[in-house]
Design an enzyme around this catalytic site. Structure first.
Site, PDB file in Angstrom:
ATOM      1  N   LYS A  53       6.999 -27.533-101.741  1.00 46.01           N
ATOM      2  CA  LYS A  53       6.543 -28.459-102.478  1.00 46.01           C
ATOM      3  C   LYS A  53       6.853 -28.409-103.861  1.00 46.01           C
ATOM      4  CE  LYS A  53       2.263 -27.679 -99.542  1.00 46.01           C
ATOM      5  NZ  LYS A  53       1.174 -26.962 -99.080  1.00 46.01           N
ATOM      6  N   GLN A  97      -2.728 -23.085-101.386  1.00 40.85           N
ATOM      7  CA  GLN A  97      -2.104 -22.696-100.208  1.00 40.85           C
ATOM      8  C   GLN A  97      -2.897 -21.947 -99.144  1.00 40.85           C
ATOM      9  OE1 GLN A  97       0.772 -24.363 -99.529  1.00 40.85           O
ATOM     10  NE2 GLN A  97       0.533 -23.858 -97.274  1.00 40.85           N
ATOM     11  N   ASP A 120      -5.526 -32.021-102.361  1.00 41.99           N
ATOM     12  CA  ASP A 120      -5.558 -31.773-100.957  1.00 41.99           C
ATOM     13  C   ASP A 120      -6.649 -32.337-100.232  1.00 41.99           C
ATOM     14  OD1 ASP A 120      -3.705 -30.478 -99.746  1.00 41.99           O
ATOM     15  OD2 ASP A 120      -4.512 -28.184-100.125  1.00 41.99           O
TER      16      ASP A 120
HETATM   17  N1  GUN Z   1      -1.481 -24.742 -95.085  1.00 37.07           N
HETATM   18  C1  GUN Z   1      -1.044 -25.722 -94.264  1.00 37.07           C
HETATM   19  N2  GUN Z   1      -1.184 -26.909 -94.410  1.00 37.07           N
HETATM   20  C2  GUN Z   1      -1.608 -27.053 -95.680  1.00 37.07           C
HETATM   21  C3  GUN Z   1      -2.169 -28.048 -96.416  1.00 37.07           C
HETATM   22  O1  GUN Z   1      -1.960 -29.284 -96.159  1.00 37.07           O
HETATM   23  N3  GUN Z   1      -2.671 -27.893 -97.528  1.00 37.07           N
HETATM   24  C4  GUN Z   1      -3.016 -26.546 -98.001  1.00 37.07           C
HETATM   25  N4  GUN Z   1      -3.627 -26.408 -99.121  1.00 37.07           N
HETATM   26  N5  GUN Z   1      -2.546 -25.459 -97.431  1.00 37.07           N
HETATM   27  C5  GUN Z   1      -2.271 -25.548 -96.176  1.00 37.07           C
END
Ligand code: GUN
Length: 291
Positions: A53, A97, A120
Site C-alpha cells: 500500500k 490494517q 476503507d
Molecule cells: N486486511 C485484508 N484486507 C483488508 C482491507 O481491505 N482493509 C483493511 N484495513 N485490512 C485488510
C-alpha cells in the site's frame, strides 16, 4: 469454450494512472493527498499488504505514513493514535490494517476513525450510507469487484448475482453494490444449505469464503462471470483462490485469476478513496478543482 480472464492487474494499472493525474492536480493546488496506515503487531501477511500500500501511494503521488504499534498494544494506545490522525489536517485517509490482535475489538477501533477519513469504508456510518444507497466511501475490495465487472460489459440489471461469504469487508457490501446495480442478489454463507443450488443459478458469482477450491466447476452456471476473492495458500505454498480455476476456465464466461484478479484492485480503490477524500477536503477549503 474458455472463459475470458479478467486481468485485474491491468485494470488496476489503468485506474492508478487516472488517480495519479488527480493526485498531481491536487498537489499542484497545494493539497497533498495523505494516507496514514496503522498496523498493530507483526503478522507477516499484513506487513506485506502494508508495504504494498505504501509503495502504491508513492507511485500515485500520495503521501503516506506507516504507524506500526507493538502487538501487545492496548485499546487506549490505538485510539490515541487514531485521535491524533483524525486531528491531522494533512491526513485525508486512515486505514487500520486488519486483522487486529485478539485483545483489540475491531469495531471499537474502526468506530474511532473519523467517517470523513475512513477510506476503507468500514465505519458504521459509511456502511450505513452504502445501505441507504448514498455511498460516501465504498469498501475497497467490493468497489474493485464492481470495476472488474464493468469491464465484462454485462448489464447487471435483472441478472442473478450470488455472493458467497457474508463478511463486513467484502460479502455484505458487495451484495449491496450489486443490488444497487439492479441485480437480484442472494447472499450465501457458512450456514447456507445446498450452496450449489444457489451458485448454479448465478449469472454473476462472487466467491469470498476464504476456503481453497471450495467452488467447483459443477457449481458454476455456463457463461457466468466468476469473481474469486479468495487468497489461500496450498500445502506447497502456492496462492490459490476459492474457485477451482481450471474448471471455471472451461465453464464460466469470465473468471478472475488468483493472484492478479481482485487483489490488485483493492489497493487501487484505496488510492482512489484517498484522493476522493483529499478532493473533498480541498472543496471544503474553497479550492476549485475543475479547470
Ligand atoms: N486486511 C485484508 N484486507 C483488508 C482491507 O481491505 N482493509 C483493511 N484495513 N485490512 C485488510
Amino acid at each position: 469454450m474458455s472463459a475470458h480472464i479478467i486481468d485485474g492487474k491491468q485494470i488496476a494499472q489503468r485506474l492508478r494512472g487516472e488517480w495519479k493525474q488527480r493526485a498531481d492536480r491536487l498537489n499542484a493546488l497545494g493539497v497533498s493527498p495523505g494516507l496514514a496506515v496503522v498496523i498493530v503487531g507483526d503478522d507477516p501477511a499484513s506487513q506485506v499488504y502494508v508495504r504494498n500500500k505504501i509503495k502504491a501511494c508513492r507511485e500515485a503521488g500520495i503521501r503516506s505514513e506507516e504507524h506500526a504499534l507493538p502487538g501487545d498494544s492496548g485499546l487506549a494506545a490505538v485510539l490515541a493514535l487514531i485521535d491524533r490522525l483524525n486531528a491531522d489536517a494533512g491526513i485525508h485517509g486512515i486505514l487500520v490494517q486488519l486483522p487486529l490482535p485478539a485483545q483489540l475489538a475491531p469495531a471499537a477501533v474502526i468506530e474511532r476513525i473519523s467517517p470523513d477519513k475512513d477510506v476503507d469504508g468500514l465505519h458504521p456510518r459509511n456502511l450505513g450510507s452504502l445501505l441507504a444507497g448514498q455511498p460516501r466511501f465504498v469498501p475497497c475490495t467490493p468497489a474493485g469487484i464492481m470495476e472488474l465487472l464493468k469491464t465484462t460489459g454485462l448489464e447487471l440489471r435483472g441478472l442473478e448475482a450470488v455472493v458467497v461469504g457474508r463478511s463486513n469487508i467484502v460479502g455484505k457490501p458487495v451484495a449491496l453494490l450489486l443490488l444497487q446495480a439492479g441485480a437480484t442478489v442472494t447472499l450465501c454463507h457458512s450456514q447456507t444449505r445446498e450452496l450449489a443450488h444457489h451458485t448454479r443459478r448465478a449469472d454473476v458469482l462472487v466467491c469470498a469464503l476464504g476456503k481453497a477450491q471450495a467452488i467447483g466447476g459443477e457449481m458454476i452456471k455456463a457463461g457466468a462471470a466468476v469473481i474469486d476473492v479468495g487468497i489461500n495458500r496450498t500445502a506447497e505454498g502456492k496462492l490459490t483462490g476459492d474457485v477451482d480455476y481450471g474448471a471455471a476456465l472451461a465453464r464460466a464466461g469470465w473468471i478472475t485469476p488468483v493472484p492478479g484478479g481482485v487483489g490488485p484492485m483493492t489497493i487501487a480503490m484505496l488510492l482512489g478513496n484517498t484522493i476522493l477524500s483529499a478532493e473533498r477536503h480541498a472543496a471544503a477549503l474553497g479550492i476549485q478543482l475543475d479547470s
